[in-house]
Design an enzyme around this catalytic site. Structure first.
Site, short mmCIF file in Angstrom:
data_model
loop_
_atom_site.label_atom_id
_atom_site.label_comp_id
_atom_site.label_asym_id
_atom_site.label_seq_id
_atom_site.Cartn_x
_atom_site.Cartn_y
_atom_site.Cartn_z
N LYS A 52 0.84 -1.20 0.00
CA LYS A 52 0.00 0.00 0.00
C LYS A 52 0.87 1.25 0.00
CE LYS A 52 -3.86 -2.45 1.98
NZ LYS A 52 -4.65 -2.86 3.15
N GLN A 96 -5.10 -1.62 9.20
CA GLN A 96 -4.90 -2.94 8.58
C GLN A 96 -5.52 -4.03 9.44
OE1 GLN A 96 -3.46 -3.53 5.49
NE2 GLN A 96 -4.13 -5.63 5.85
N ASP A 119 -11.20 2.53 3.15
CA ASP A 119 -11.49 1.10 2.96
C ASP A 119 -12.97 0.87 2.70
OD1 ASP A 119 -9.39 -0.70 2.87
OD2 ASP A 119 -9.07 -0.70 5.05
#
Ligand code: NDP
Length: 282
Positions: A52, A96, A119
């Protein structure tokens, strides 16, 4: 022979488009910043986080990295999220997953400002998707839509079957196919006669989390098959939820694993980061 949908090429195309867009924004004095929070050192999470950050660098998005110890408490993590929510220079916040035991994933994701939730997991964004409002969409299913569109596969009016109903993949996938005017069926572990259901599909999305479960007898001749699954087989090689060998010869088009849906997830995360600016400034 089926068309092999090249997720690597399509994701690179998207990242290059975003890179250009970010460069133009920079000319107008706009910079973007993504905060990535990792708690503990789960090896798979370390790889995802690294990728990422690499994608941010490639596109020209700044990344702030929080690598927190396994023992981090709920209050400490919530405190960091609160601070990042209030920072004007931070556009996106990503925690995460999975989080170590003892941390309440739901409470932590709910604490992220929905306008920074790149997200797309916050209930506000999930709700926005279901009622057709603007907002962030979960990256993997959004990536599947891009794969279909950029491969010239029409969704409108098609029988779409999604196997899986998780909050991260299956449910948003079904909502997105519906938004594109597909006729959508969501199948899951309690679905009866699964093969009969999946055999109706013009577009079949496998997000079932079971290695090579979808064999040729689940698939209609000429279907488009999208394999979201990622697993390591006995020889430590990557495979999907679809038994590629038996299914591919029946398909009009299919995604391979690796190189299909996988690379799209990060590309769509980057797209969400770029779009965060306009959502935050509308
Ligand atoms: P989950 O395990 O959360 O969900 C699996 C879903 O499949 C559930 O809804 C479950 O039904 C259903 N299911 C399980 N067994 C069967 C069965 N025998 N028949 C029918 N349905 C079944 O997985 P995720 O949605 O998180 O992930 C799905 C796959 O996608 C995994 O392989 C994962 O690794 C991969 N993945 C890939 C990503 C990428 O970037 N390419 C990103 C995220 C995930 P029920 O609800 O009834 O239990």
């Amino acid at each position: 022979m089926p068309t092999i949908i090249d997720g690597k090429a399509i994701s690179t195309q998207i990242k290059d488009e975003l890179k250009e867009q970010v460069a133009k924004m920079k000319e107008q004095g706009i910079t973007l910043c993504l905060a990535v929070i990792q708690v503990g050192a789960d090896p798979a999470s370390c790889v995802y986080v690294r990728n990422k950050k690499k994608a941010c660098e490639y596109i020209g998005i700044e990344s702030l990295s929080y690598e927190l110890p396994e023992e981090t408490t709920q209050e400490e993590l919530l405190g960091i999220i609160k601070e990042l929510n209030s920072r004007k220079d931070v556009n996106g916040i990503l925690v995460q997953l999975p989080l170590p035991k003892g941390l309440d994933e739901e409470k932590i994701l709910d604490a992220i400002d929905p306008l920074k939730d790149v997200d797309g997991f916050h209930p506000m964004n999930v709700g926005n998707l279901s009622i057709g409002r603007k907002g962030f969409v979960s990256c993997t299913p959004a990536g599947v839509i891009q794969l279909l569109k950029r491969s010239g596969i029409e969704i409108e009016g098609k029988e779409c079957v999604v196997v899986g109903r998780s909050n991260i993949v299956g449910k948003p996938m079904s909502m997105l196919l519906l938004r594109e005017n597909g006729t959508v069926t969501t199948a899951h572990s309690r679905t009866k006669n699964l093969k009969e259901v999946t055999k109706r599909a013009d577009i079949l999305v496998a997000a079932v989390g079971k290695p090579r479960m979808i064999t040729a007898d689940y698939v209609k001749e000429g279907a488009v098959v999208i394999d979201v699954g990622i697993h390591r087989n006995e020889d430590n090689k990557l495979c999907g939820d679809v038994d590629y060998e038996s299914v591919a010869p029946k398909c009009q088009a299919i995604t391979p694993v690796p190189g299909g849906v996988g690379p799209m997830t990060i590309a769509m995360l980057m797209k969400n980061c770029v779009e965060s600016y306009s959502l935050q400034n509308q």
